[in-house]
Design a protein around this motif. Sequence first.
Motif, short mmCIF file in Angstrom:
data_model
loop_
_atom_site.label_atom_id
_atom_site.label_comp_id
_atom_site.label_asym_id
_atom_site.label_seq_id
_atom_site.Cartn_x
_atom_site.Cartn_y
_atom_site.Cartn_z
N LEU A 34 25.10 13.18 -5.29
CA LEU A 34 24.70 12.36 -4.14
C LEU A 34 23.23 11.99 -4.21
N PHE A 35 22.38 12.97 -4.53
CA PHE A 35 20.94 12.72 -4.49
C PHE A 35 20.47 11.92 -5.69
N VAL A 36 20.80 12.34 -6.89
CA VAL A 36 20.29 11.68 -8.09
C VAL A 36 21.19 10.51 -8.49
N GLY A 37 22.48 10.75 -8.54
CA GLY A 37 23.41 9.73 -9.02
C GLY A 37 23.40 8.46 -8.20
N LYS A 38 23.41 8.61 -6.90
CA LYS A 38 23.43 7.42 -6.04
C LYS A 38 22.15 6.61 -6.18
N GLN A 39 20.99 7.28 -6.14
CA GLN A 39 19.75 6.51 -6.20
C GLN A 39 19.57 5.84 -7.54
N VAL A 40 19.93 6.50 -8.62
CA VAL A 40 19.80 5.89 -9.94
C VAL A 40 20.77 4.72 -10.06
N GLY A 41 22.02 4.92 -9.66
CA GLY A 41 23.02 3.86 -9.77
C GLY A 41 22.67 2.64 -8.96
N VAL A 42 22.30 2.82 -7.71
CA VAL A 42 21.99 1.69 -6.85
C VAL A 42 20.73 0.96 -7.33
N PHE A 43 19.71 1.72 -7.68
CA PHE A 43 18.46 1.08 -8.12
C PHE A 43 18.64 0.33 -9.44
N VAL A 44 19.30 0.94 -10.40
CA VAL A 44 19.48 0.31 -11.71
C VAL A 44 20.32 -0.96 -11.59
N PHE A 45 21.40 -0.91 -10.80
CA PHE A 45 22.22 -2.12 -10.65
C PHE A 45 21.49 -3.20 -9.88
N ALA A 46 20.66 -2.83 -8.91
CA ALA A 46 19.85 -3.83 -8.21
C ALA A 46 18.86 -4.47 -9.18
N TRP A 47 18.24 -3.66 -10.02
CA TRP A 47 17.28 -4.18 -11.00
C TRP A 47 17.98 -5.12 -11.98
N PHE A 48 19.16 -4.70 -12.48
CA PHE A 48 19.90 -5.56 -13.41
C PHE A 48 20.31 -6.88 -12.76
N ALA A 49 20.71 -6.83 -11.51
CA ALA A 49 21.11 -8.06 -10.82
C ALA A 49 19.94 -9.03 -10.73
N VAL A 50 18.75 -8.52 -10.44
CA VAL A 50 17.56 -9.38 -10.38
C VAL A 50 17.17 -9.83 -11.79
N PHE A 51 17.19 -8.92 -12.75
CA PHE A 51 16.82 -9.23 -14.13
C PHE A 51 17.73 -10.31 -14.72
N LEU A 52 19.02 -10.24 -14.43
CA LEU A 52 19.98 -11.21 -14.97
C LEU A 52 20.04 -12.50 -14.17
N GLY A 53 19.30 -12.57 -13.07
CA GLY A 53 19.28 -13.77 -12.26
C GLY A 53 20.46 -13.89 -11.31
N LEU A 54 21.22 -12.84 -11.13
CA LEU A 54 22.34 -12.86 -10.20
C LEU A 54 21.89 -12.70 -8.75
N ALA A 55 20.70 -12.16 -8.57
CA ALA A 55 20.14 -11.95 -7.24
C ALA A 55 18.63 -12.04 -7.34
N ARG A 56 17.98 -12.06 -6.19
CA ARG A 56 16.52 -12.02 -6.17
C ARG A 56 16.09 -11.17 -4.98
N LEU A 57 14.91 -10.61 -5.10
CA LEU A 57 14.40 -9.79 -4.01
C LEU A 57 14.09 -10.70 -2.82
N PRO A 58 14.42 -10.27 -1.62
CA PRO A 58 14.03 -11.04 -0.44
C PRO A 58 12.50 -11.12 -0.34
N ALA A 59 12.03 -12.14 0.32
CA ALA A 59 10.58 -12.31 0.49
C ALA A 59 9.99 -11.10 1.19
N GLY A 60 8.91 -10.60 0.63
CA GLY A 60 8.21 -9.48 1.24
C GLY A 60 8.78 -8.11 0.91
N VAL A 61 9.84 -8.04 0.12
CA VAL A 61 10.45 -6.76 -0.24
C VAL A 61 9.93 -6.35 -1.61
#
Length: 131
Positions: A34-61
Amino acid sequence: QQQYGTVEQYALTAAGLTPADLLDPIPIGIALGLFVGKQVGVFVFAWFAVFLGLARLPAGVTWSQIYGAAILCGIGFTMSLFIGSLAFEQVPAGVEMNDRLGILVGSLLSAVVGYLFLKAALPAATEQRQD
């Protein structure tokens, strides 16, 4: 001076749990998942989504805020308890309590660390936007 933790300690003792149960592999694995797995999984997939251009960070985030939110994703009772009840339905009663202990510890750790991380990250992000 008030005594903290007395009610919590009584609840764990009444449930048949001891502090030594925290060292059992089942609650350790669940808490770390719960502590390590969730944070790594969510953060890495968010980073990949932005890196691949599938998503972008909201303004100011900032990425720090995304990471803080990823830490908070480790708070999980409903599905964790449901999956634990299915996974451990054929085992002795003590093991079933150990999965609940791991869920509580992992969720509590995620809540406290996530709060502290975001508390530190949010003022820094606010100062960056004002510059």
